[in-house]
Write a protein that holds these residues in place. Structure first.
Motif, PDB file in Angstrom:
ATOM      1  N   CYS A 106       0.831  -1.200   0.000  1.00  0.00           N
ATOM      2  CA  CYS A 106       0.000   0.000   0.000  1.00  0.00           C
ATOM      3  C   CYS A 106       0.867   1.252   0.000  1.00  0.00           C
ATOM      4  O   CYS A 106       1.874   1.322   0.715  1.00  0.00           O
ATOM      5  CB  CYS A 106      -0.907  -0.006   1.232  1.00  0.00           C
ATOM      6  SG  CYS A 106      -2.130   1.330   1.179  1.00  0.00           S
TER       7      CYS A 106
ATOM      8  N   TYR B 113      -0.105   4.030   1.142  1.00  0.00           N
ATOM      9  CA  TYR B 113      -0.397   4.802   2.352  1.00  0.00           C
ATOM     10  C   TYR B 113       0.186   4.080   3.572  1.00  0.00           C
ATOM     11  O   TYR B 113       0.659   2.944   3.479  1.00  0.00           O
ATOM     12  CB  TYR B 113      -1.906   5.006   2.509  1.00  0.00           C
ATOM     13  CG  TYR B 113      -2.517   5.766   1.356  1.00  0.00           C
ATOM     14  CD1 TYR B 113      -2.092   7.050   1.041  1.00  0.00           C
ATOM     15  CD2 TYR B 113      -3.509   5.185   0.563  1.00  0.00           C
ATOM     16  CE1 TYR B 113      -2.639   7.754  -0.035  1.00  0.00           C
ATOM     17  CE2 TYR B 113      -4.054   5.880  -0.508  1.00  0.00           C
ATOM     18  CZ  TYR B 113      -3.622   7.161  -0.804  1.00  0.00           C
ATOM     19  OH  TYR B 113      -4.163   7.835  -1.863  1.00  0.00           O
TER      20      TYR B 113
ATOM     21  N   CYS C  30      -1.467   4.214   7.040  1.00  0.00           N
ATOM     22  CA  CYS C  30      -2.403   4.639   8.089  1.00  0.00           C
ATOM     23  C   CYS C  30      -1.934   4.095   9.439  1.00  0.00           C
ATOM     24  O   CYS C  30      -1.577   2.915   9.548  1.00  0.00           O
ATOM     25  CB  CYS C  30      -3.803   4.132   7.764  1.00  0.00           C
ATOM     26  SG  CYS C  30      -4.387   4.708   6.157  1.00  0.00           S
TER      27      CYS C  30
ATOM     28  N   CYS D  17      -3.388   0.893  11.005  1.00  0.00           N
ATOM     29  CA  CYS D  17      -3.455  -0.287  10.138  1.00  0.00           C
ATOM     30  C   CYS D  17      -2.314  -1.255  10.435  1.00  0.00           C
ATOM     31  O   CYS D  17      -1.142  -0.883  10.370  1.00  0.00           O
ATOM     32  CB  CYS D  17      -3.401   0.165   8.677  1.00  0.00           C
ATOM     33  SG  CYS D  17      -3.468  -1.197   7.492  1.00  0.00           S
TER      34      CYS D  17
ATOM     35  N   TYR E 183      -1.075  -3.301   6.229  1.00  0.00           N
ATOM     36  CA  TYR E 183      -0.319  -2.878   5.050  1.00  0.00           C
ATOM     37  C   TYR E 183       1.185  -3.151   5.166  1.00  0.00           C
ATOM     38  O   TYR E 183       1.741  -3.258   6.264  1.00  0.00           O
ATOM     39  CB  TYR E 183      -0.538  -1.376   4.798  1.00  0.00           C
ATOM     40  CG  TYR E 183       0.394  -0.489   5.609  1.00  0.00           C
ATOM     41  CD1 TYR E 183       1.593  -0.033   5.059  1.00  0.00           C
ATOM     42  CD2 TYR E 183       0.096  -0.130   6.915  1.00  0.00           C
ATOM     43  CE1 TYR E 183       2.463   0.757   5.798  1.00  0.00           C
ATOM     44  CE2 TYR E 183       0.950   0.656   7.656  1.00  0.00           C
ATOM     45  CZ  TYR E 183       2.135   1.097   7.099  1.00  0.00           C
ATOM     46  OH  TYR E 183       3.002   1.856   7.840  1.00  0.00           O
TER      47      TYR E 183
ATOM     48  N   LYS F  31      -3.965   9.731   3.203  1.00  0.00           N
ATOM     49  CA  LYS F  31      -5.017   8.982   2.508  1.00  0.00           C
ATOM     50  C   LYS F  31      -6.095   9.955   2.017  1.00  0.00           C
ATOM     51  O   LYS F  31      -6.248  11.042   2.581  1.00  0.00           O
ATOM     52  CB  LYS F  31      -5.600   7.978   3.496  1.00  0.00           C
ATOM     53  CG  LYS F  31      -6.704   7.150   2.961  1.00  0.00           C
ATOM     54  CD  LYS F  31      -6.685   5.794   3.591  1.00  0.00           C
ATOM     55  CE  LYS F  31      -7.761   5.598   4.607  1.00  0.00           C
ATOM     56  NZ  LYS F  31      -7.779   4.206   5.071  1.00  0.00           N
TER      57      LYS F  31
END
Ligand code: SF4
Length: 375
Positions: free
Chosen positions: A72, A74, A76, A79, A82, A203
């Motif tokens: 990914c 991003y 975050c 998270c 990812y 994001k």
């Protein structure tokens, strides 16, 4: 919670009158419910509303997930799923990128008629535009034309469009033509810009998420909406989030279900934060049921919450437990949810019956009649 003051008792009575008359509650009233309403009171009112919408029925479906990649662009903070693109070449990084043939092997495990939905979400892969999404939908439609494809968060779709250099509306039309049936509700997190920046900086912003869903609804694709709660946000942020959804739903009517998602704190950059307690979860479901008067279904996603608490939430406005899942998602198990989320139809039906409710299998659009003859 301490006994209510006379003034708070009066406020509660006025809100109850409003609810009984079918009038909408305000953000201030929603905040009051979060802060002061007794949990039992909330459960009774949310159940009354749920009963008016769905009687004693509670829904589930036969679904699996497919998470094509966890690579990914991003990062975050909440998270655990990812991996950054540079980890793709490192076998020890935990990054994956499944091929269509991997997906074929997965689908081959399910006999015809045993699934009604495939739910697809994953990382935002830097190299993938709408052509990838189209090819994936077409591959599934060709292989399993009877299975509804619920795929790609608004964040993924927004990136597809950007990568391919086309407007979101065109990306959605192409995906729909290739077999996309609806959009999942992920990527919404919390719309407030400051909170979003703290937990998911970089994001797509809230307005992009909302725009993608509005365009999808106008293109005839329905969708769900989530809200990630229990991290650094406050009740005002949750109500702001739900207000934006309520306003959009007034315009389009395209949301089928609202799915509150509790922040889970394993293995991510916010792991120092404690998780919400079960009583907070139940309160949140009940307030959501009362505040979001125009989204028909309220889902307790058991693969995130655990089946026991999701079942308890049936007494707090919830009418849907999601589906069989069959250990096909890692998004929440990597963050502290049930390690191998699998539930047979019997397990889901028994959970629903344990609350005196009537289990009903639904399809992705909450239609129930054709399924009774299908299975
Ligand atoms: S939540 Fe989604 S967009 Fe954010 S890092 Fe995880 S996979 Fe990527």
């Amino acid at each position: 919670m301490p006994a209510l003051s006379a003034e708070s008792e009066k406020k509660l009575r006025l809100i109850d009158e409003k609810l009984l008359e079918g009038r909408r509650i305000t953000v201030d009233e929603g905040r009051f419910l979060y802060e002061e309403a007794p949990l039992e009171w909330l459960g009774e009112r949310a159940s009354r509303r749920r009963r008016a919408l769905h009687g004693e029925e509670a829904y589930y479906n036969r679904n699996i997930h497919f998470e094509p990649t966890n690579i990914c662009i991003y990062a975050c903070k909440f998270c655990a799923f990812y991996r950054p693109p540079k980890a793709a070449a490192d076998p020890s990084s935990g990054a994956w990128d499944y091929s269509f043939e991997d997906l074929r092997a997965k689908l081959d495990r399910y006999p015809a008629g045993s699934l009604t939905e495939i739910h697809i979400t994953g990382g935002v892969h830097p190299d993938r535009g709408v052509e990838y999404g189209e090819a994936l939908c077409a591959f599934i439609r060709n292989l399993r034309p009877e299975v509804h494809i619920k795929a790609f968060t608004a964040v993924e779709i927004s990136y597809f469009a950007k990568k391919s250099g086309i407007p979101v509306a065109e990306a959605l039309e192409r995906l729909k033509a290739a077999g996309l049936g609806s959009l999942p509700g992920g990527g919404a997190e919390i719309f407030d810009p400051e909170v979003r920046k703290r937990i998911a900086g970089g994001k797509s912003p809230a307005h992009t998420w909302l725009e993608v869903h509005e365009i999808a609804h106008k293109a005839g694709l329905f969708s769900n909406a989530t809200m990630l709660y229990g991290h650094v946000e406050n009740f005002g942020h949750r109500l702001d989030h739900m207000l934006r959804l309520r306003d959009l739903q007034d315009r389009t009517g395209g949301f089928r279900a609202f799915i509150p998602l509790r922040y889970r704190n394993d293995a991510n950059a916010l792991s120092h934060l404690p998780e919400a307690l079960p009583a907070d979860d139940l309160r949140n479901y009940a307030v959501a049921r009362l505040f979001l008067d125009n989204i028909p279904h309220l889902k307790a996603y058991w693969a995130m919450l655990g089946l026991e608490l999701a079942t308890e939430a049936l007494d707090y406005g919830v009418d849907d437990l999601d589906g069989t899942v069959d250990d096909t998602t890692r998004i929440y198990s990597m963050a502290g949810g049930p390690a191998h989320p699998t539930a047979s139809v019997k397990i889901l039906e028994d959970a629903i019956r344990s609350k005196g409710r009537v289990p009903v299998e639904r399809d992705s659009e909450y239609r129930t009649e054709p399924l009774k003859s299908l299975f």
